[in-house]
Design a protein around this motif. Structure first.
Motif, PDB file in Angstrom:
ATOM      1  N   GLU A 118       8.822  -2.664   0.258  1.00  0.00           N
ATOM      2  CA  GLU A 118       8.499  -3.937   0.913  1.00  0.00           C
ATOM      3  C   GLU A 118       9.761  -4.753   1.164  1.00  0.00           C
ATOM      4  O   GLU A 118      10.604  -4.910   0.282  1.00  0.00           O
ATOM      5  CB  GLU A 118       7.532  -4.750   0.064  1.00  0.00           C
ATOM      6  CG  GLU A 118       7.132  -6.074   0.695  1.00  0.00           C
ATOM      7  CD  GLU A 118       6.077  -6.815  -0.088  1.00  0.00           C
ATOM      8  OE1 GLU A 118       5.771  -7.961   0.285  1.00  0.00           O
ATOM      9  OE2 GLU A 118       5.557  -6.244  -1.072  1.00  0.00           O
TER      10      GLU A 118
ATOM     11  N   PRO B  91       6.078  -7.394  13.076  1.00  0.00           N
ATOM     12  CA  PRO B  91       5.873  -5.995  12.686  1.00  0.00           C
ATOM     13  C   PRO B  91       4.551  -5.435  13.206  1.00  0.00           C
ATOM     14  O   PRO B  91       3.598  -6.174  13.449  1.00  0.00           O
ATOM     15  CB  PRO B  91       5.856  -6.052  11.151  1.00  0.00           C
ATOM     16  CG  PRO B  91       6.415  -7.391  10.792  1.00  0.00           C
ATOM     17  CD  PRO B  91       6.073  -8.303  11.932  1.00  0.00           C
TER      18      PRO B  91
ATOM     19  N   HIS C 241       2.013  -3.402  11.488  1.00  0.00           N
ATOM     20  CA  HIS C 241       1.728  -3.010  10.116  1.00  0.00           C
ATOM     21  C   HIS C 241       0.903  -1.729  10.072  1.00  0.00           C
ATOM     22  O   HIS C 241      -0.147  -1.629  10.698  1.00  0.00           O
ATOM     23  CB  HIS C 241       0.981  -4.123   9.387  1.00  0.00           C
ATOM     24  CG  HIS C 241       1.775  -5.383   9.241  1.00  0.00           C
ATOM     25  ND1 HIS C 241       2.828  -5.495   8.362  1.00  0.00           N
ATOM     26  CD2 HIS C 241       1.681  -6.583   9.871  1.00  0.00           C
ATOM     27  CE1 HIS C 241       3.342  -6.710   8.446  1.00  0.00           C
ATOM     28  NE2 HIS C 241       2.663  -7.392   9.354  1.00  0.00           N
ATOM     29  N   ARG C 242       1.385  -0.767   9.288  1.00  0.00           N
ATOM     30  CA  ARG C 242       0.685   0.509   9.122  1.00  0.00           C
ATOM     31  C   ARG C 242       0.562   0.893   7.645  1.00  0.00           C
ATOM     32  O   ARG C 242       0.311   2.040   7.313  1.00  0.00           O
ATOM     33  CB  ARG C 242       1.415   1.608   9.893  1.00  0.00           C
ATOM     34  CG  ARG C 242       1.467   1.351  11.405  1.00  0.00           C
ATOM     35  CD  ARG C 242       2.231   2.431  12.138  1.00  0.00           C
ATOM     36  NE  ARG C 242       1.633   3.744  11.993  1.00  0.00           N
ATOM     37  CZ  ARG C 242       0.578   4.175  12.678  1.00  0.00           C
ATOM     38  NH1 ARG C 242      -0.007   3.374  13.563  1.00  0.00           N
ATOM     39  NH2 ARG C 242       0.096   5.378  12.478  1.00  0.00           N
ATOM     40  N   ASP C 243       0.730  -0.106   6.781  1.00  0.00           N
ATOM     41  CA  ASP C 243       0.687   0.162   5.348  1.00  0.00           C
ATOM     42  C   ASP C 243      -0.739   0.021   4.803  1.00  0.00           C
ATOM     43  O   ASP C 243      -1.640  -0.446   5.493  1.00  0.00           O
ATOM     44  CB  ASP C 243       1.603  -0.807   4.601  1.00  0.00           C
ATOM     45  CG  ASP C 243       1.080  -2.233   4.662  1.00  0.00           C
ATOM     46  OD1 ASP C 243       0.367  -2.638   3.737  1.00  0.00           O
ATOM     47  OD2 ASP C 243       1.361  -2.934   5.657  1.00  0.00           O
TER      48      ASP C 243
ATOM     49  N   GLN D 279      -0.764  -9.289   6.188  1.00  0.00           N
ATOM     50  CA  GLN D 279      -0.225  -8.663   7.395  1.00  0.00           C
ATOM     51  C   GLN D 279      -0.144  -9.659   8.541  1.00  0.00           C
ATOM     52  O   GLN D 279       0.827  -9.687   9.299  1.00  0.00           O
ATOM     53  CB  GLN D 279      -1.080  -7.464   7.791  1.00  0.00           C
ATOM     54  CG  GLN D 279      -0.950  -6.277   6.843  1.00  0.00           C
ATOM     55  CD  GLN D 279      -1.712  -5.068   7.329  1.00  0.00           C
ATOM     56  OE1 GLN D 279      -2.532  -5.158   8.250  1.00  0.00           O
ATOM     57  NE2 GLN D 279      -1.460  -3.919   6.724  1.00  0.00           N
TER      58      GLN D 279
ATOM     59  N   ASN E 129       2.972 -11.822   8.835  1.00  0.00           N
ATOM     60  CA  ASN E 129       4.152 -11.179   9.429  1.00  0.00           C
ATOM     61  C   ASN E 129       5.458 -11.593   8.760  1.00  0.00           C
ATOM     62  O   ASN E 129       6.505 -11.664   9.416  1.00  0.00           O
ATOM     63  CB  ASN E 129       4.216 -11.463  10.932  1.00  0.00           C
ATOM     64  CG  ASN E 129       3.164 -10.691  11.708  1.00  0.00           C
ATOM     65  OD1 ASN E 129       2.866  -9.549  11.380  1.00  0.00           O
ATOM     66  ND2 ASN E 129       2.586 -11.333  12.717  1.00  0.00           N
TER      67      ASN E 129
ATOM     68  N   MET F  89       6.950  -6.444   5.336  1.00  0.00           N
ATOM     69  CA  MET F  89       6.488  -5.169   5.867  1.00  0.00           C
ATOM     70  C   MET F  89       6.927  -4.038   4.952  1.00  0.00           C
ATOM     71  O   MET F  89       7.874  -4.186   4.167  1.00  0.00           O
ATOM     72  CB  MET F  89       7.027  -4.922   7.280  1.00  0.00           C
ATOM     73  CG  MET F  89       8.539  -4.714   7.344  1.00  0.00           C
ATOM     74  SD  MET F  89       9.186  -4.516   9.019  1.00  0.00           S
ATOM     75  CE  MET F  89       8.464  -2.942   9.512  1.00  0.00           C
TER      76      MET F  89
ATOM     77  N   SER G 102       5.655   1.153   8.696  1.00  0.00           N
ATOM     78  CA  SER G 102       5.403   0.136   9.723  1.00  0.00           C
ATOM     79  C   SER G 102       6.508   0.112  10.765  1.00  0.00           C
ATOM     80  O   SER G 102       7.649   0.485  10.494  1.00  0.00           O
ATOM     81  CB  SER G 102       5.250  -1.242   9.070  1.00  0.00           C
ATOM     82  OG  SER G 102       4.122  -1.257   8.220  1.00  0.00           O
TER      83      SER G 102
END
Length: 316
Positions: free
Chosen positions: A274, A282, A284-286, A294, A297, A300, A305
């Protein structure tokens, strides 16, 4: 460059079967010293040969003599649980990272815990703490069968008024709607378990905005495709700018540029990588940050991400 997280060597001091396909592993300092401090909700990294996996701590945080985890054997998993079940022996030495906590217990008027299978593990220390404090809580615990539900009998015996066991072969799927509807305003809802359960409770809690949901994942959740194309990452402390190609992660690009960054899972589940975001938006893909986190922002996970803007400025 390899994994940069800090680890310590620990000895396997115990290994016991606690349910069908579930073993507990007790880890201790090889020299008899105190283990690291931790709080309910924390997890550790186990370095198992060439792989690293995260497991929740389920022991007593006040016991500084050892750490305890529980591991479900998943034959079709990613290899960590099979290693623990089939190869790990008492006396073995392991590299252990953490503890880290992305699932900490917040202050709330009351609590509802929902566990699916091995997802009971991070909840156990929370239940014990709240019971000691005399705070109101309830647990809805589901599994395939009673025999597969680790710690179920002990929980039901210790807290008969607060624990509802729901083996699927006896009662069917968990009735999430009923449990959530019975929860009072501002109840903190904690859930850990398989992805279908997590998705279901996230959907249900969106319709009940008086509840605060907290979930823990150890496998990546499904996300929509990230924006295509390269973007730039600026390191605020040095002023260096690195281009992240379409085919690489921010983490890979930063390492290619010589930056020292912490990481572990490379899947967006453990929280090690992180980083604070100072500018930019970002993608976000976490599986760690909540929807609200998320949306802010301001942080990330750089292992998965990406960016929705041409440049991100990171606090590195």
């Amino acid at each position: 460059m390899g994994d940069t997280r800090t680890t310590r060597r620990m000895r396997v001091a115990g290994k016991d079967s606690v349910a069908d396909g579930v073993v507990t592993v007790t880890l201790a300092d090889p020299d008899g010293g105190a283990v690291a401090e931790w709080a309910p909700g924390a997890h550790i990294d186990l370095v198992l040969g060439d792989i690293t996996r995260q497991y929740s701590l389920c022991g007593d945080p006040t016991d500084r003599s050892s750490l305890r985890i529980a591991v479900l054997r998943e034959s079709d998993g990613r290899g960590g649980s099979v290693f623990v079940h089939d190869k790990l022996e008492i006396g073995d030495l392991l590299e252990v990272g953490g503890p880290r906590n992305n699932f900490g217990l917040v202050e709330a008027p009351s609590y509802l815990f929902v566990a699916g299978g091995i997802g009971i593990t991070p909840l156990l220390p929370m239940l014990r703490l709240l019971a000691e404090q005399g705070k109101p809580w309830r647990l809805l615990y589901g599994g395939r069968s009673r025999g597969s539900m680790a710690f179920a009998a002990d929980l039901a015996a210790a807290y008969p008024e607060q624990v509802r066991l729901n083996p699927q072969d006896e009662y069917g799927l968990l009735d999430l709607a009923a449990a959530l509807d019975a929860a009072g305003a501002d109840t903190a809802v904690y859930c850990c378990g398989p992805e279908p359960l997590l998705r279901a409770i996230e959907t249900a809690c969106r319709e009940r905005d008086h509840l605060a949901l907290h979930v823990e994942r150890f496998a990546p959740k499904e996300v929509s495709a990230a924006p295509a194309g390269a973007f730039e990452v600026e390191l605020a402390r040095s002023g260096a700018v690195v281009t992240v190609a379409e085919s690489e992660s921010v983490l890979d690009a930063l390492q290619r540029g010589g930056a020292e960054v912490d990481f572990s899972c490379r899947e967006g589940t453990c929280g090690t990588c992180e980083v604070a975001v100072l500018s930019g938006r970002p993608e976000h893909r976490d599986s760690v940050l909540t929807e609200d986190e998320q949306a802010a922002n301001d942080a990330m996970m750089i292992c998965v991400s990406r960016s929705r803007t041409p440049r991100l400025v990171l606090d590195l």
